[in-house]
Design an enzyme around this catalytic site. Sequence first.
Site, PDB file in Angstrom:
ATOM      1  N   CYS A  67       7.464 -16.292  53.818  1.00 45.09           N
ATOM      2  CA  CYS A  67       6.877 -16.855  55.034  1.00 45.09           C
ATOM      3  C   CYS A  67       5.917 -18.015  54.762  1.00 45.09           C
ATOM      4  O   CYS A  67       5.532 -18.722  55.682  1.00 45.09           O
ATOM      5  CB  CYS A  67       6.165 -15.766  55.840  1.00 45.09           C
ATOM      6  SG  CYS A  67       4.623 -15.181  55.096  1.00 45.09           S
ATOM      7  N   HIS A 104     -11.759 -13.751  59.764  1.00 44.71           N
ATOM      8  CA  HIS A 104     -10.331 -13.882  60.041  1.00 44.71           C
ATOM      9  C   HIS A 104      -9.576 -13.930  58.721  1.00 44.71           C
ATOM     10  O   HIS A 104      -9.939 -14.676  57.810  1.00 44.71           O
ATOM     11  CB  HIS A 104     -10.065 -15.164  60.831  1.00 44.71           C
ATOM     12  CG  HIS A 104      -8.622 -15.494  60.984  1.00 44.71           C
ATOM     13  ND1 HIS A 104      -7.815 -14.858  61.897  1.00 44.71           N
ATOM     14  CD2 HIS A 104      -7.833 -16.376  60.327  1.00 44.71           C
ATOM     15  CE1 HIS A 104      -6.582 -15.348  61.799  1.00 44.71           C
ATOM     16  NE2 HIS A 104      -6.570 -16.282  60.848  1.00 44.71           N
ATOM     17  N   HIS A 107      -2.546 -12.498  60.135  1.00 46.23           N
ATOM     18  CA  HIS A 107      -1.897 -11.697  61.173  1.00 46.23           C
ATOM     19  C   HIS A 107      -0.995 -10.656  60.533  1.00 46.23           C
ATOM     20  O   HIS A 107      -0.583 -10.804  59.379  1.00 46.23           O
ATOM     21  CB  HIS A 107      -1.078 -12.598  62.102  1.00 46.23           C
ATOM     22  CG  HIS A 107      -1.928 -13.508  62.925  1.00 46.23           C
ATOM     23  ND1 HIS A 107      -2.366 -14.730  62.457  1.00 46.23           N
ATOM     24  CD2 HIS A 107      -2.456 -13.359  64.163  1.00 46.23           C
ATOM     25  CE1 HIS A 107      -3.117 -15.301  63.386  1.00 46.23           C
ATOM     26  NE2 HIS A 107      -3.180 -14.495  64.438  1.00 46.23           N
ATOM     27  N   ASP A 111       7.731  -6.717  60.546  1.00 40.80           N
ATOM     28  CA  ASP A 111       8.996  -7.052  59.875  1.00 40.80           C
ATOM     29  C   ASP A 111       8.877  -6.974  58.352  1.00 40.80           C
ATOM     30  O   ASP A 111       9.571  -7.683  57.631  1.00 40.80           O
ATOM     31  CB  ASP A 111       9.477  -8.443  60.297  1.00 40.80           C
ATOM     32  CG  ASP A 111       8.475  -9.547  59.952  1.00 40.80           C
ATOM     33  OD1 ASP A 111       7.415  -9.264  59.358  1.00 40.80           O
ATOM     34  OD2 ASP A 111       8.760 -10.713  60.284  1.00 40.80           O
ATOM     35  N   ARG A 119       4.133  -6.518  57.655  1.00 39.87           N
ATOM     36  CA  ARG A 119       3.894  -7.696  56.826  1.00 39.87           C
ATOM     37  C   ARG A 119       2.532  -8.263  57.209  1.00 39.87           C
ATOM     38  O   ARG A 119       2.381  -8.893  58.246  1.00 39.87           O
ATOM     39  CB  ARG A 119       4.987  -8.749  57.035  1.00 39.87           C
ATOM     40  CG  ARG A 119       4.702 -10.069  56.313  1.00 39.87           C
ATOM     41  CD  ARG A 119       5.860 -11.053  56.438  1.00 39.87           C
ATOM     42  NE  ARG A 119       6.291 -11.302  57.790  1.00 39.87           N
ATOM     43  CZ  ARG A 119       5.893 -12.333  58.546  1.00 39.87           C
ATOM     44  NH1 ARG A 119       5.049 -13.229  58.085  1.00 39.87           N
ATOM     45  NH2 ARG A 119       6.383 -12.463  59.776  1.00 39.87           N
ATOM     46  N   CYS A 121       0.312 -11.011  56.777  1.00 34.40           N
ATOM     47  CA  CYS A 121       0.449 -12.407  56.390  1.00 34.40           C
ATOM     48  C   CYS A 121      -0.966 -12.985  56.328  1.00 34.40           C
ATOM     49  O   CYS A 121      -1.593 -13.212  57.367  1.00 34.40           O
ATOM     50  CB  CYS A 121       1.304 -13.096  57.452  1.00 34.40           C
ATOM     51  SG  CYS A 121       1.723 -14.778  57.114  1.00 34.40           S
TER      52      CYS A 121
END
Length: 132
Positions: A67, A104, A107, A111, A119, A121
């Site tokens: 990704c 932060h 996310h 999947d 996942r 990410c």
Amino acid sequence: MAEQKITKSDAEWRAQLSPEQYATCRCSATEAPFSGKFYEHDAAGTYVCAACQAELFGSDSKFRSGCGWPSYFQPIAPTAVAELDDDSHGMHRTEVVCARCDSHLGHVFPDGPPPTGLRYCINSMALDFKPV
């Protein structure tokens, strides 16, 4: 036992973090895909929050998702991260933040690989690494 929550002023965060870390951790910016220092990082150890050094992800949960960002199938402990609804950019996502300092991180998506199917990410800019 949960770690004590860390709260700092905006000025304190700006003084502590690099401009790029501040933008990511405190303003929810996202680094460009395939650019982060931990994207193809494969060493054994623990990924920690760049802002407060809380342990977030073990290298044993990292996988190559393709990704563009470091991906993990689970946090190091269920209480290491918090998840928030994110309806920005015209879509619904689940934001992941450090449970200790609310930085932060990225996310989480449904999947990922077994055993969780998730996942996480995560922006490299939001992480530091502690080798074993």
